[in-house]
Design a protein around this motif. Structure first.
Motif, PDB file in Angstrom:
ATOM      1  N   MET A  90       6.301  -1.638  -5.362  1.00  0.00           N
ATOM      2  CA  MET A  90       6.124  -2.481  -6.652  1.00  0.00           C
ATOM      3  C   MET A  90       4.544  -2.472  -7.097  1.00  0.00           C
ATOM      4  O   MET A  90       4.422  -2.599  -8.229  1.00  0.00           O
ATOM      5  N   GLY A  91       3.778  -1.965  -6.448  1.00  0.00           N
ATOM      6  CA  GLY A  91       2.467  -1.873  -6.795  1.00  0.00           C
ATOM      7  C   GLY A  91       1.833  -0.713  -6.940  1.00  0.00           C
ATOM      8  O   GLY A  91       0.684  -0.399  -7.349  1.00  0.00           O
ATOM      9  N   HIS A  92       2.380   0.523  -6.457  1.00  0.00           N
ATOM     10  CA  HIS A  92       1.723   1.745  -6.318  1.00  0.00           C
ATOM     11  C   HIS A  92       2.723   2.888  -6.723  1.00  0.00           C
ATOM     12  O   HIS A  92       3.389   3.394  -5.848  1.00  0.00           O
ATOM     13  N   PHE A  93       3.192   3.111  -7.673  1.00  0.00           N
ATOM     14  CA  PHE A  93       2.622   2.281  -8.966  1.00  0.00           C
ATOM     15  C   PHE A  93       3.959   2.059  -9.816  1.00  0.00           C
ATOM     16  O   PHE A  93       4.907   2.540  -9.746  1.00  0.00           O
ATOM     17  N   PRO A  94       3.945   0.816 -10.473  1.00  0.00           N
ATOM     18  CA  PRO A  94       5.127   0.306 -10.918  1.00  0.00           C
ATOM     19  C   PRO A  94       5.915   1.345 -11.895  1.00  0.00           C
ATOM     20  O   PRO A  94       7.098   1.418 -11.965  1.00  0.00           O
ATOM     21  N   LYS A  95       4.945   2.013 -12.666  1.00  0.00           N
ATOM     22  CA  LYS A  95       5.690   2.981 -13.604  1.00  0.00           C
ATOM     23  C   LYS A  95       5.852   4.451 -13.037  1.00  0.00           C
ATOM     24  O   LYS A  95       6.756   4.977 -13.714  1.00  0.00           O
ATOM     25  N   ARG A  96       5.425   4.776 -12.153  1.00  0.00           N
ATOM     26  CA  ARG A  96       5.456   6.143 -11.486  1.00  0.00           C
ATOM     27  C   ARG A  96       5.175   5.875  -9.861  1.00  0.00           C
ATOM     28  O   ARG A  96       4.220   5.878  -9.314  1.00  0.00           O
TER      29      ARG A  96
END
Length: 153
Positions: A52-58
Motif C-alpha cells: 500500500m505504501g511501497h510503492f502505490p504506483k509500482r
C-alpha cells in the motif's frame, strides 16, 4: 551429500517460528539438509500490507523484508535441529554483512530462499543467504543471528 527432501508446510512452520501475520515471510520449506542448508519459498502477492505504501504506483517488496525472509529461513534451519520452546524463544539478527540487492521483487514473484549454515560459535549462528526469483539473484547477504529466551531479550 544427499539432501533430505522435507516438505514443511505452513502448519509446521507455525510450530517452529513465533512470527505471525503480517511478518511471517516463509510459506513452505522444500528442502532441508540438517546442519547444512535449507531452501524455502515465499509467494509474494499484491495483498501484502506493505505494498500500500511501497510503492502505490509500482509495488516493490522492501529489501529489509527480503532479508527478514532469509533470516526466518535461517531460523527454520536452526529450529529444525535444536529443541526450543517457540513461545519463549526469540531469534534475533545480530549482524548483516555484504547485503546486496540485485533485482526488484514484485507481486506475483515467488521468492526462493536459500540459506547455508556457516558456523555456530558462542551463541551466534552464521549463514550465507541468497534470495532468487526465476533463477536470478534478488538479494544476498551474510547473516548472523542469536537465539535467546524471551526474558533475555
Amino acid at each position: 551429500m544427499s539432501t533430505e527432501k522435507i516438505n514443511l508446510d505452513i502448519h509446521k512452520i507455525l510450530t517452529l517460528l513465533p512470527h505471525r501475520y503480517p511478518i511471517l515471510l516463509v510459506d513452505r520449506v522444500v528442502e532441508l539438509e540438517p546442519h547444512k542448508a535449507i531452501k524455502a519459498l515465499k509467494n509474494v502477492t499484491i495483498n501484502e500490507p506493505y505494498f500500500m505504501g511501497h510503492f502505490p504506483k509500482r509495488p516493490v517488496m522492501p529489501g529489509v523484508l527480503i532479508l527478514e525472509a532469509l533470516a526466518q529461513t535461517a531460523a527454520l534451519l536452526t529450529f529444525a535441529e535444536e529443541p526450543h520452546d517457540p513461545d519463549n524463544t526469540l531469534y534475533l539478527f545480530v549482524g548483516i554483512d555484504n547485503a546486496r540487492f540485485k533485482r526488484v521483487v514484485e507481486p506475483g514473484d515467488q521468492l526462493i530462499l536459500n540459506v547455508t549454515f556457516e558456523r555456530h560459535m558462542r551463541g551466534i549462528w552464521k549463514f550465507k543467504a541468497r534470495a532468487e526469483v526465476d533463477g536470478a539473484v534478488a538479494a544476498e547477504a551474510d547473516l548472523m543471528c542469536a537465539v535467546r529466551t524471551s526474558d533475555e531479550g
